[in-house]
Enzyme design. Structure first.
Site, mmCIF file in Angstrom:
data_model
loop_
_atom_site.group_PDB
_atom_site.id
_atom_site.type_symbol
_atom_site.label_atom_id
_atom_site.label_comp_id
_atom_site.label_asym_id
_atom_site.label_seq_id
_atom_site.Cartn_x
_atom_site.Cartn_y
_atom_site.Cartn_z
ATOM 1 C CB CYS A 59 14.566 8.396 -11.693
ATOM 2 S SG CYS A 59 16.082 8.829 -10.839
ATOM 3 C CG ASP A 99 20.630 11.937 -8.499
ATOM 4 O OD1 ASP A 99 19.422 11.697 -8.302
ATOM 5 O OD2 ASP A 99 21.441 11.082 -8.895
ATOM 6 C CD1 TRP A 130 23.922 12.571 -11.850
ATOM 7 C CD2 TRP A 130 25.528 13.583 -10.648
ATOM 8 N NE1 TRP A 130 23.662 12.343 -10.516
ATOM 9 C CE2 TRP A 130 24.636 12.944 -9.748
ATOM 10 C CE3 TRP A 130 26.613 14.288 -10.122
ATOM 11 C CZ2 TRP A 130 24.799 12.985 -8.369
ATOM 12 C CZ3 TRP A 130 26.778 14.333 -8.744
ATOM 13 C CH2 TRP A 130 25.883 13.674 -7.885
ATOM 14 N NE ARG A 132 25.153 4.495 -8.115
ATOM 15 C CZ ARG A 132 23.962 4.446 -7.543
ATOM 16 N NH1 ARG A 132 22.975 3.821 -8.133
ATOM 17 N NH2 ARG A 132 23.735 5.045 -6.416
ATOM 18 C CG ASP A 156 15.807 5.847 -3.641
ATOM 19 O OD1 ASP A 156 16.796 5.396 -4.241
ATOM 20 O OD2 ASP A 156 15.092 6.753 -4.115
ATOM 21 C CG ASP A 157 19.819 1.515 -4.738
ATOM 22 O OD1 ASP A 157 19.591 0.303 -4.616
ATOM 23 O OD2 ASP A 157 20.775 1.975 -5.382
ATOM 24 C CE LYS A 172 14.357 8.105 -7.506
ATOM 25 N NZ LYS A 172 15.077 8.519 -6.283
ATOM 26 C CD1 TRP A 173 12.950 2.775 -15.196
ATOM 27 C CD2 TRP A 173 11.222 1.364 -15.158
ATOM 28 N NE1 TRP A 173 13.164 1.836 -16.170
ATOM 29 C CE2 TRP A 173 12.111 0.955 -16.172
ATOM 30 C CE3 TRP A 173 10.055 0.634 -14.962
ATOM 31 C CZ2 TRP A 173 11.867 -0.145 -16.986
ATOM 32 C CZ3 TRP A 173 9.819 -0.463 -15.780
ATOM 33 C CH2 TRP A 173 10.710 -0.849 -16.775
ATOM 34 C CG ASP A 174 17.433 5.547 -10.718
ATOM 35 O OD1 ASP A 174 17.769 6.231 -11.695
ATOM 36 O OD2 ASP A 174 17.827 5.769 -9.561
ATOM 37 C CG MET A 175 18.196 3.679 -17.477
ATOM 38 S SD MET A 175 19.791 4.266 -18.026
ATOM 39 C CE MET A 175 19.984 3.378 -19.513
HETATM 40 C C1 GLA Z 1 19.997 7.565 -8.677
HETATM 41 C C2 GLA Z 1 18.766 8.390 -8.383
HETATM 42 C C3 GLA Z 1 18.730 8.743 -6.930
HETATM 43 C C4 GLA Z 1 18.735 7.478 -6.099
HETATM 44 C C5 GLA Z 1 19.936 6.630 -6.459
HETATM 45 C C6 GLA Z 1 19.869 5.275 -5.798
HETATM 46 O O1 GLA Z 1 21.150 8.312 -8.546
HETATM 47 O O2 GLA Z 1 18.753 9.517 -9.176
HETATM 48 O O3 GLA Z 1 17.595 9.510 -6.623
HETATM 49 O O4 GLA Z 1 17.541 6.780 -6.335
HETATM 50 O O5 GLA Z 1 20.040 6.415 -7.846
HETATM 51 O O6 GLA Z 1 20.951 4.494 -6.119
#
Ligand code: GLA
Length: 730
Positions: free
Chosen positions: A525, A547, A198, A442, A365-366, A475-478
């Site tokens: 992402c 990140d 990471w 997390r 974002d989040d 932005k589709w995160d995982m």
């Molecule tokens: C991940 C993404 C970040 C951000 C956070 C939000 O870590 O890589 O860019 O969007 O989640 O929780």
């Protein structure tokens, strides 16, 4: 013609502009031998390379059948009958027999490339490529296996995939279906792979090839930060510009295996595909299994040749959608600016600064949904938190749109927080093993995306949110690896399908999203670059690279990424200092130059900048507008690498028509220099003349490339320069 068949010799010949691939049908039994892959040759009668005379084919000398099987360079090795190297295909019959071996049955050659149902894959029409469909069989089982090879006419890439059809009349279980195999002799190879963690993804590793099995893999359910589904065998003397390179890249986003086995007297077997560990697939009579695609690239002119083939293939024949050939909007993302601590007013404040500076989009974002005020709750509750954002997304986007800003939104649809309405209502939607406490990461669990009702439920919520406001980017995160991989929806003896079904579920959801919102710009992402792979690029033309937004670490991360993936696919932002990841401070200008080659944006609180920094934003945006297209569509060259010289980094992009070149130079650690550093440029037209923005000097492309350029002496660490060469009329 890219593909031909010589009936006399029983040899298939696949040509790309600079490479040739030969497959031979061997012996009366019709074994599929791998004859040759390398520099383009006119010949199609090279079967002596199989050394059949040295071990005798079974029809002549059956008593040595095992050593024949175990030594034949093979196109697609089966299992359990004598080829004792890594197998690509392993099946089990109801009786418990675990043997198979393939021979030729038939073939088809046609223009274009068939789609892979439910899977990402490169694409091309009749004008771009030709496909060989080699139909093989296991005679004893009555099994059919289709081996697909697509040769591209203008790019040195051959794309391979495999389809297994159960024509045996009985149920079967597949235990291993890899997608490509390449047998050859060792040519004093090094193995290049990309490894990391990471916040430091895709570090280039180059080591001498050793005996036995070595390679890369993932069992994390994602392609991962740790290893990339990429491998290259390069001659030990190979450089950026010289030497042979054989590369494989897997168009897939889950568990994979990439392996090179050096055995006996230095023969090699290079394979890639779905990791057979934790994989099995029940194949009832009449059904088929489509394995994902492997892209093979051969270059006889070093790593640059390989990189250019991947970049051209992915930009033109993998990435899709309205942004495929379009500039990507400059954006500001609020993550590092506010984390979870924001409300409409704060976002609008950032928006006002962004609009005044000329930034095109704001990405929220989040933290906008459920009761998400930290990372410990609400994933799965995809409805707006009206306490933070009264009036919902509609009000916010309307306000931003009025300022002239477009709007983007973060989501993480594959996850659920134990503290969420979704989990309380449907605990069974999360992957978990009955009777065992599921492992959190997390503070979140993974949804069982293999199940249609789970996908439908989550997608329904997302659809409502996206329909409620003018959202132009997602932005589709995982944010975690898979664990507790068990699904009540699958029979006990089908649990081995779950990892793959999960990935298919993700693909299905993303396809649905793109179909319902065809104008959307999707960015994938996974905690930064944990799922930066060609599979994801089929759905999103760009991926958040890491990140880690520190400009200096980004040089290394982006260098490793760009070895395979086009600059146009890398999300890259100017972030605040000291860096939130490694606490390093770098000048605003350098952060701009480090991010400029990618999909450019800002990830900081624009309201907190100094007047000098604010004044630099329009300059950087103008550079992005002018030179972004050169990085996005041109040829990329890695001229100097800080990882290797520990002093400075230089990358260069040259437009395809060779009229403009941009040189991005970062001096990382200064050292005393009596004389300036010297680099040779690349990719220019030898016969044209180019003016240098730095010195005003005009020289021929030949002069700049063979004589080289003296890098400006910069006084200090972390300083940078963008140097432009523009062709002039003589
Ligand atoms: C991940 C993404 C970040 C951000 C956070 C939000 O870590 O890589 O860019 O969007 O989640 O929780």
């Amino acid at each position: 013609m890219a593909i031909s068949y010589n009936e006399q010799e029983r040899v298939f010949k696949l040509d790309t502009p600079h490479s040739t691939y030969l497959i031979g049908i061997v012996d009366t039994e019709g074994f599929l031998g791998h004859v040759y892959y390398g520099r383009r040759i006119p010949d199609d009668n090279m079967t002596y390379l199989l050394r059949l005379g040295e071990s005798r084919v079974p029809s002549i000398k059956n008593r040595e059948r095992l050593s024949f099987y175990d030594a034949l360079p093979t196109e697609y090795p089966g299992h359990g009958i004598g080829d004792l190297r890594q197998s690509c295909l392993s099946v089990e019959t109801p009786e418990g027999y675990r043997a198979c071996g393939l021979t030729y049955r038939d073939h088809k050659i046609y223009g274009g490339k068939p789609k892979l149902e439910g899977l990402p894959a490169t694409y091309g029409g009749e004008e771009d490529c030709e496909t060989l469909e080699l139909i093989a069989q296991d005679r004893t089982l009555g099994l059919t296996v289709r081996l697909y090879y697509t040769a591209f006419k203008k790019i040195d890439a051959i794309c391979r995939s495999v389809r297994v059809e159960n024509t045996t009349g009985k149920p079967l279980r597949l235990d291993c279906v890899l997608s490509a195999c390449l047998d050859m002799d060792n040519q004093d190879f090094d193995l290049i792979t990309l490894h990391g963690n990471w916040a430091l993804e895709r570090m280039i590793s180059r080591k001498r090839l050793g005996w036995g099995k070595q390679g890369v893999s993932s069992l994390r359910g994602i392609s991962s930060h740790q290893e990339q589904p990429f491998m290259a065998l390069v001659e030990s003397t190979a450089t950026q510009t010289q030497g042979q390179v054989y590369a494989m890249n897997f168009v897939y986003s889950g568990n994979f295996l990439g392996q090179v086995e050096m055995h006996q007297q230095g023969q090699l077997r290079m394979v890639m595909g779905i990791n057979p560990v934790d994989f099995s697939w029940k194949l009832v009579e009449g059904e088929s299994f489509q394995a994902p695609e492997v892209v093979m690239v051969y270059s006889s002119c070093g790593l640059d040749g390989m990189t250019h083939a991947f970049h051209d293939l992915y930009r033109n024949h993998l990435v899709r959608g309205p942004y495929k050939d379009k500039p990507r909007p400059s954006l500001v993302n609020n993550w590092e600016a506010t984390y979870f601590d924001f409300n409409t007013e704060k976002i609008l404040e950032i928006g006002r600064e962004a609009a005044a500076a000329g930034i095109e989009m704001l990405v929220l974002d989040d933290g906008w949904f459920g009761k998400r005020n930290s990372d410990s709750s609400s994933l799965g509750d995809w409805f707006v938190n009206e306490e933070k954002l009264p009036g919902g997304l509609k009000r916010l986007t309307d306000e931003l749109n009025k300022m002239g800003l477009r709007f983007g939104l973060w989501i993480e649809p594959e996850m659920v927080s134990p503290d969420s309405e979704l989990y309380r209502a449907h605990p069974d939607y999360a992957l978990q093993i009955p009777g065992r406490e599921p492992t959190q990461s997390r503070e979140q669990l993974v949804l069982d995306i293999s199940r249609k009702e789970v996908r439908d439920h989550v997608y329904g919520m997302l659809h409502a949110v996206l329909s409620s406001a003018h959202v132009e980017y997602i932005k589709w995160d995982m944010n975690r690896a898979l664990a507790d991989v068990y699904s009540p929806a699958l029979a006990p003896d089908a649990q081995g399908e779950l990892y793959h079904r999960y990935v298919l579920g993700v693909y299905e959801m993303q396809e649905r999203l793109l179909t319902d919102f065809p104008d959307l710009l999707l960015e994938n992402c996974s905690s930064g670059g944990g799922r930066f792979d060609p599979g994801m690029l089929y759905y999103s033309p760009q991926i958040w690279t890491s990140d880690n937004t520190d400009a200096i670490d980004r040089l290394k991360i982006q260098e490793g990424t760009a070895l395979v993936y086009p600059l146009s696919t890398m999300g890259a932002h100017v972030a605040a200092c000291p860096s939130h990841t490694n606490y390093r401070s770098t000048p605003f200008e350098t952060r701009g130059h480090a991010a400029l080659p990618g999909c450019f944006g800002y990830e900081l609180d624009l309201t907190q900048l100094t007047p000098q920094e604010k004044a630099m934003i329009p300059v950087q945006l103008e550079e992005y507008r002018k030179y972004g297209p050169v990085f996005r569509t041109g040829d990329y060259y890695r001229l100097a690498s800080f990882s290797e010289n520990h002093e400075y980094d230089v990358l260069m992009a040259v437009s395809k028509d060779k009229t403009i070149a941009v040189i991005d130079y970062v001096q990382v650690m200064t050292r005393y220099r009596l004389k300036s550093a010297h680099i040779r440029l690349a990719g220019l037209d030898e016969n044209r003349y180019y003016r240098c923005s730095e010195t005003g000097e005009v020289h021929s492309g030949a002069g700049w490339m063979f004589g080289g350029m003296l890098l400006p002496k910069l006084k200090g660490d972390f300083l940078s320069r963008l140097i432009v060469l523009e062709a002039v009329e003589e």
